[in-house]
Design an enzyme around this catalytic site. Structure first.
Site, PDB file in Angstrom:
ATOM      1  N   HIS A 214      44.702  91.045 -52.461  1.00 58.12           N
ATOM      2  CA  HIS A 214      44.675  91.829 -53.703  1.00 58.12           C
ATOM      3  C   HIS A 214      44.893  93.311 -53.406  1.00 58.12           C
ATOM      4  CE1 HIS A 214      42.782  92.870 -57.781  1.00 58.12           C
ATOM      5  NE2 HIS A 214      42.908  94.033 -57.157  1.00 58.12           N
TER       6      HIS A 214
ATOM      7  N   ASP B  58      48.529  90.412 -56.525  1.00 58.85           N
ATOM      8  CA  ASP B  58      48.029  89.471 -55.521  1.00 58.85           C
ATOM      9  C   ASP B  58      49.238  88.930 -54.779  1.00 58.85           C
ATOM     10  OD1 ASP B  58      45.509  89.864 -56.532  1.00 58.85           O
ATOM     11  OD2 ASP B  58      45.410  87.946 -57.595  1.00 58.85           O
TER      12      ASP B  58
ATOM     13  N   GLU C  12      39.106  90.786 -50.801  1.00 55.79           N
ATOM     14  CA  GLU C  12      40.284  89.918 -50.922  1.00 55.79           C
ATOM     15  C   GLU C  12      41.477  90.545 -50.195  1.00 55.79           C
ATOM     16  OE1 GLU C  12      39.114  88.296 -55.415  1.00 55.79           O
ATOM     17  OE2 GLU C  12      40.786  89.684 -55.146  1.00 55.79           O
TER      18      GLU C  12
ATOM     19  N   HIS D 259      44.111  94.153 -62.842  1.00 64.42           N
ATOM     20  CA  HIS D 259      45.224  93.278 -63.239  1.00 64.42           C
ATOM     21  C   HIS D 259      45.512  93.456 -64.727  1.00 64.42           C
ATOM     22  CE1 HIS D 259      46.085  90.792 -59.704  1.00 64.42           C
ATOM     23  NE2 HIS D 259      44.776  90.710 -59.471  1.00 64.42           N
TER      24      HIS D 259
END
Length: 228
Positions: A202, A141, A199, A134
């Protein structure tokens, strides 16, 4: 005030202990120089670029796992190739009746430090010693919503759920939810993204390692949007 002071201490410690290993771009001039050398390094304002995307920037609210406001503004930036690929993925999903909702995109390095203070589990939170994708402007996300109603499609968990159910290969779920999750992963993969192992929401863009970690604020990036 106490949390802010602790954040500054932790940030100083991480930067001091890893200064030989971790290079975090914090000067606007360095970023501008990168963009002039290669336009792919430009950070794109997704809210302006992706008119068909939806946004729910959780870290600009208290509705996130830290229960505190992390971002001063509800902004979403990504590197140029990442933004372009995201739009293509969304266009593909629109044909199927869905739309992408973005929870988070570029994340200043200081925010990664704050997250690690709150939840120091590197299965779900990036270790500040290495930074986050990120921080490079190369991770998004997101989830899916119904293109007409804007309501979220059923997924295995809510955003930022730190349980095994959030893993993209978790199978003890209703068939409909697995189908929704797998559709999202398939489409994003088709456009150059890969899902994070723990995740389902993500996605990292291919070639993320080409881009430097950054600690520029959203305000600083807003001032550079006219760069070509």
């Amino acid at each position: 005030m106490k949390l802010k002071f602790l954040t500054l201490i932790v940030l100083f410690v991480f930067m001091s202990c890893s200064e030989d290993k971790l290079d975090v771009q914090s000067q606007v001039e360095d970023y501008v120089a990168d963009v002039k050398k290669n336009p792919d390094f430009k950070m794109i304002d997704l809210k302006e670029f992706g008119k068909n995307l939806k946004f729910d920037i959780r870290y600009a609210t208290k509705n996130n796992f830290t229960k505190t406001i992390i971002y001063p503004e509800a902004e979403a930036f990504a590197r140029k190739p990442v933004a372009e690929a995201l739009i293509k993925a969304n266009d593909s999903l629109l044909k199927l009746g869905y739309r992408i909702k973005v929870f988070d995109a570029y994340r200043p390095y200081q925010a990664t430090v704050k997250f690690y203070e709150v939840y120091p589990d590197t299965d779900f939170v990036a270790d500040p010693k290495f930074g986050s994708r990120h921080n490079r402007g190369c991770a998004i996300d997101l989830t899916l919503v119904d293109a007409k109603t804007g309501l979220e499609i059923k997924m295995p968990t809510t955003y930022d759920d730190f349980t095994e159910k959030a893993h993209p290969d978790y199978v003890d779920l209703p068939e409909e939810i697995i189908k929704n999750r797998d559709l999202l992963i398939e489409v994003m993969t088709n456009f150059g993204f890969s899902v994070y192992p723990s995740e389902w929401w993500h996605f990292d863009y291919q070639g993320w390692e080409r881009y430097p970690l950054m600690d520029l604020s959203f305000e600083e990036l807003q001032k550079t949007k006219k760069l070509k």
